[in-house]
Motif scaffolding. Sequence first.
Motif, short mmCIF file in Angstrom:
data_model
loop_
_atom_site.label_atom_id
_atom_site.label_comp_id
_atom_site.label_asym_id
_atom_site.label_seq_id
_atom_site.Cartn_x
_atom_site.Cartn_y
_atom_site.Cartn_z
N THR A 147 0.84 -1.20 0.00
CA THR A 147 0.00 0.00 0.00
C THR A 147 0.87 1.25 0.00
O THR A 147 1.83 1.35 0.77
CB THR A 147 -0.93 0.01 1.22
N PHE A 148 0.54 2.18 -0.88
CA PHE A 148 1.30 3.42 -1.02
C PHE A 148 0.40 4.61 -0.72
O PHE A 148 -0.80 4.58 -0.99
CB PHE A 148 1.85 3.55 -2.45
N HIS A 149 0.99 5.65 -0.15
CA HIS A 149 0.30 6.91 0.09
C HIS A 149 1.11 8.03 -0.58
O HIS A 149 2.29 8.19 -0.27
CB HIS A 149 0.14 7.18 1.59
N LYS A 150 0.47 8.75 -1.47
CA LYS A 150 1.15 9.82 -2.20
C LYS A 150 0.42 11.15 -2.00
O LYS A 150 -0.80 11.18 -1.83
CB LYS A 150 1.18 9.49 -3.71
N THR A 151 1.17 12.23 -2.04
CA THR A 151 0.59 13.56 -1.97
C THR A 151 0.41 14.09 -3.38
O THR A 151 1.34 14.01 -4.20
CB THR A 151 1.49 14.52 -1.17
N ILE A 152 -0.77 14.61 -3.66
CA ILE A 152 -1.07 15.09 -5.01
C ILE A 152 -1.40 16.58 -5.00
O ILE A 152 -1.65 17.18 -3.96
CB ILE A 152 -2.22 14.30 -5.66
N PHE A 153 -1.39 17.17 -6.19
CA PHE A 153 -1.75 18.58 -6.36
C PHE A 153 -2.75 18.72 -7.49
O PHE A 153 -2.91 17.82 -8.33
CB PHE A 153 -0.51 19.44 -6.67
#
Length: 239
Positions: free
Chosen positions: A227-233
């Motif tokens: 499981t990955f958690h990424k910050t987006i814009f």
Amino acid sequence: MTSNFAEKNRQVFEKQSRTYKTDFRKGIETLVKVAQTQRTWVSEVWADTEAGKGKTLKMLEYACGPGHISIALAPFVNRGVGMDISDGMIDEFNKNVREAGISDKMTGIKANLLVNSSPAELSGSEYFDFDIVVVSMALHHFEHPEKALKCLGERLKKGGVMMIVDLVPEHLHDHGLHQMGEVVQTISKHGFSAEEMQKMYVNAGADNGFKYQVIEEPLEFTKDGNTFHKTIFVARGQK
């Protein structure tokens, strides 16, 4: 001629097309929420707004995948086109818009504008003068992101808006990259800063009112049991 990088993207996403909705369910839910809640931040011209009243609004989603963003924004436009280099993704796009009951105004077609920005089959007026062009979580897969935005800017009408959703830059350890499997081979850049995005919007001739906003809710997805958690814009700019 398709580049080796684009062909690798096509192969990987062809494989993912049938299971994309399942594998990326949580991430898709977040992206749909972002598209719907940020749309009036991106543009004030929609079918349900005062600024959009009486207008026929056309949207292009490039690298559309199975179409979750197009479907999310469909109620607010009159016509939508999805383009992707993967046959499987376009099949899923057209199946999903049929199931959503909007195939009368949403169509998916296989296309790679980044190899030939003006192919003959996409030279008709229905493929130009878009009011909004959307690219969601795909820019980091393009071999030449700046060229991509320039090509897409040419498809925007004067006053049209470009909406990009993608990754905020981060430092990745080799182990983290390894866990992501073969999809790593389809990534050209691990995120874009506000300064980088603004430069590309300027190059695309769509930098009027440029804005870049980091989304607080992380994008979560699972790949091969990890499981990955990424910050987006979200970025926007007007032609």
